[in-house]
Design an enzyme around this catalytic site. Structure first.
Site, short mmCIF file in Angstrom:
data_model
loop_
_atom_site.label_atom_id
_atom_site.label_comp_id
_atom_site.label_asym_id
_atom_site.label_seq_id
_atom_site.Cartn_x
_atom_site.Cartn_y
_atom_site.Cartn_z
N LYS A 116 0.83 -1.21 0.00
CA LYS A 116 0.00 0.00 0.00
C LYS A 116 0.86 1.25 0.00
CE LYS A 116 -3.97 -2.13 2.12
NZ LYS A 116 -5.36 -1.74 2.12
N GLU A 200 -2.50 6.92 7.84
CA GLU A 200 -3.36 7.77 7.00
C GLU A 200 -4.27 8.58 7.90
OE1 GLU A 200 -5.87 5.62 4.22
OE2 GLU A 200 -4.12 4.77 3.21
N HIS A 235 -15.01 -3.19 7.94
CA HIS A 235 -14.31 -2.86 6.69
C HIS A 235 -14.54 -3.88 5.58
CE1 HIS A 235 -12.53 0.20 9.11
NE2 HIS A 235 -11.85 -0.64 9.85
N ARG A 291 -7.75 -7.35 -10.06
CA ARG A 291 -8.47 -8.61 -10.33
C ARG A 291 -9.94 -8.28 -10.59
NH1 ARG A 291 -11.12 -8.35 -5.38
NH2 ARG A 291 -9.77 -7.60 -3.73
P1 ADP Z 1 -8.12 -3.50 2.84
O1 ADP Z 1 -7.21 -3.53 1.64
O2 ADP Z 1 -7.53 -4.15 4.04
O3 ADP Z 1 -9.52 -3.95 2.53
P2 ADP Z 1 -8.63 -0.67 2.46
O4 ADP Z 1 -7.49 0.26 2.50
O5 ADP Z 1 -9.19 -1.03 1.11
O6 ADP Z 1 -8.24 -1.97 3.27
O7 ADP Z 1 -9.82 -0.12 3.35
C1 ADP Z 1 -10.98 -0.88 3.63
C2 ADP Z 1 -12.05 -0.01 4.25
O8 ADP Z 1 -11.56 0.62 5.46
C3 ADP Z 1 -12.52 1.16 3.39
O9 ADP Z 1 -13.52 0.79 2.47
C4 ADP Z 1 -13.04 2.11 4.47
O10 ADP Z 1 -14.30 1.70 4.94
C5 ADP Z 1 -12.05 1.94 5.60
N1 ADP Z 1 -10.94 2.90 5.49
C6 ADP Z 1 -9.72 2.66 4.96
N2 ADP Z 1 -8.94 3.75 5.00
C7 ADP Z 1 -9.66 4.72 5.58
C8 ADP Z 1 -9.41 6.10 5.91
N3 ADP Z 1 -8.24 6.68 5.66
N4 ADP Z 1 -10.41 6.81 6.50
C9 ADP Z 1 -11.61 6.22 6.76
N5 ADP Z 1 -11.90 4.95 6.49
C10 ADP Z 1 -10.95 4.20 5.91
#
Ligand code: ADP
Length: 494
Positions: A116, A200, A235, A291
């Protein structure tokens, strides 16, 4: 074009891919584990190769066995589905090295999205807006505290190697930071073998909005509808819709062209998804999934583009048949992930035998599943039973069709989250489209689910007594599945 494709996955997605193959006149090879001997996807394929005594995920992660199966069956290409080896560069390279086409992006594209942190750096350099935060791993707690201060609380700690929401920690203030950091690190270490954590800004009330991308080998890249995936638990997405309720033509064009820019920045080829966090008119790149996504059917419903087929055609070296202007969004589609889990007991997985199964139908309904009556859902894999998709001319019609389909859906024998979906769909705020990733918590959907369970139970009881049936037994079934089936089940027995 390929003559034969091996599908290195299981369940509904294996069938989805094989359906595309069948329409294209391509033979299919399934690979299956011990636990999947009786799975539908293995029966659906033209050939099926047993690849492992291990009942668990290990079989589907065994690169050597899968490559060997492809060679022995003369498969020219491998489709990895989602999960398992779909974003594994070693696997993509192993296919490339053995002269087998990997139906997905080049391993270099997967690689650039694998961490990431690297992904953030790449996107930042390409001029794609990213969530405020840092582009390096933190190790020193003191440094973490300073960074968190400068970004401003709340923040979110994320494993660089992460996925599936694993190891992510929201931190509200500096007191919470140290324990959160060490917990994130230890989860990341055991889940990913890499405890690199970065920070973040934690966005309040964000929406998760993503764009489907298609890119061919010549570099022609288009976006194919947006998807709103804000209905999440821990999430993890549970309900998705396309388009997003906040989308208008100009925002779609703006976000869509940034998604295309993101894909081009990593030389992307194939179907992929660029995920964004959207908050009050601003949007930020979150990650790119290299994917086919679980929720791809809603895009197919509103655009008419068969993504699985396009993905195969692109892998075969064909030019993309669509241009950006060909893509039109017609109506609205919603997907509910139907899982074997108990929504009344913290959504704990509920594998077991499906004693009776009947999926809904009628106008605008699509069910992608891999189960049947008598099938035993093994405990080793994810709990997805099916993806229930409703398409309507507008959002309200899609919702009405989904509610009707949830009512028709009969799954007896295992607990399912059907009542969860019923509870969300009737929620006023959901119906108004005013959702964000905290919706389930904010609306206390847990309580609403209980109310639906009670209602279904009572409906079942009154039906049962009208029929003079064994009320206790009928009520138990009804609590899990809704009233509709009860009468029929009873009539057949009597
Ligand atoms: P993963 O790859 O583990 O699924 P992501 O980075 O895609 O993680 O994030 C999954 C979910 O987590 C997002 O859809 C959101 O709901 C929450 N999320 C991730 N980053 C943030 C952020 N910076 N602020 C608020 N919610 C977040």
């Amino acid at each position: 074009m390929f003559n034969k494709i091996l599908v290195a996955n299981r369940g509904e997605i294996a069938i989805r891919v094989m359906r595309a193959c069948r329409e294209l006149g391509i033979s299919t090879v399934a690979v299956y584990s011990e636990a999947d001997k009786n799975a539908l996807f293995a029966k659906y394929a033209d050939e099926a190769v047993y690849i492992g005594p291990s009942p668990s995920s290990q079989s589907y992660l065994s690169i050597d066995n899968i490559i060997k199966a492809a060679q022995e069956t003369g498969s020219e290409a491998i489709h990895p589905g989602y999960g398992f080896l779909s974003e594994n560069t070693t696997f993509a390279s192993a296919c490339e090295d053995n002269g087998i086409v990997f139906i997905g992006p080049p391993s270099s594209s997967i690689d650039s999205m694998g961490s990431k942190i690297t992904a953030r750096q790449t996107m930042k350099d390409a001029g794609v807006p990213i969530v405020p935060g840092i582009e390096e791993g933190i190790s020193d707690p003191q440094e973490a505290a300073e960074i968190a201060d400068s970004i401003g609380y709340p923040i979110i700690l994320k494993p660089a190697a992460g996925g599936g929401g694993i190891g992510m920690k929201i931190v509200m203030n500096d007191r919470e930071l140290m324990p959160a950091l060490s917990s994130s690190q230890s989860v990341a270490r055991s889940a990913f073998g890499d405890d690199t954590i970065y920070i973040e800004k934690y966005l309040t009330e964000p929406r998760h909005i993503e764009f489907q991308i298609l890119a061919d080998r010549r570099g022609k890249t288009i976006y194919v509808s947006d998807r709103e995936c804000s209905i999440q638990r821990r999430h993890q997405k549970l309900i998705e819709e396309s388009p997003s309720p906040v989308m208008d033509e100009s925002l779609r064009e703006q976000m869509g062209s940034i998604a295309v820019k993101a894909a081009k920045a990593i030389g992307y080829v194939s179907a992929g998804t660029v995920e964004f966090m959207y908050s009050r008119g601003d949007f930020y790149f979150l990650e790119m999934n290299t994917r086919l996504q679980v929720e791809h059917p809603i895009t197919e419903m509103v655009t008419g583009v068969d993504l699985a087929k396009e993905q195969i055609l692109i892998a075969a070296g064909e030019d993309l048949a669509y241009s950006q202007n060909d893509i039109e969004i017609k109506g609205w589609a919603i997907e509910c992930r139907i899982n074997a889990e108990d929504p009344l007991n913290d959504f704990s997985p509920a594998p077991g035998k499906i004693k009776r199964y009947r999926s809904p139908g009628g106008p605008g309904i699509r069910v992608d599943s891999g189960v049947y009556t008598g099938y035993v859902i093994p405990p080793y894999y994810d709990s997805l039973i099916s993806k229930l998709v409703a398409h309507g001319r507008d959002r309200m019609e899609a919702i009405a069709r989904m509610e009707r389909a949830l009512y028709e859906y009969i799954i007896v024998g295992v607990k399912t989250n059907l009542i969860f979906h019923k509870a969300v769909l009737r929620n006023k705020r959901f119906r108004s489209g005013d959702i964000n990733t905290h919706f389930i918590k904010e609306e206390n959907i847990g309580e609403a689910v209980k109310a639906v369970a009670v209602e279904d139970y009572e409906k079942g009881m009154s039906l049962a007594s009208a029929l003079g049936a064994d009320t206790r037994k009928i009520a138990a079934i009804t609590a899990a599945i809704g009233a509709y089936m009860t009468a029929e089940e009873d009539q057949e027995k009597s």
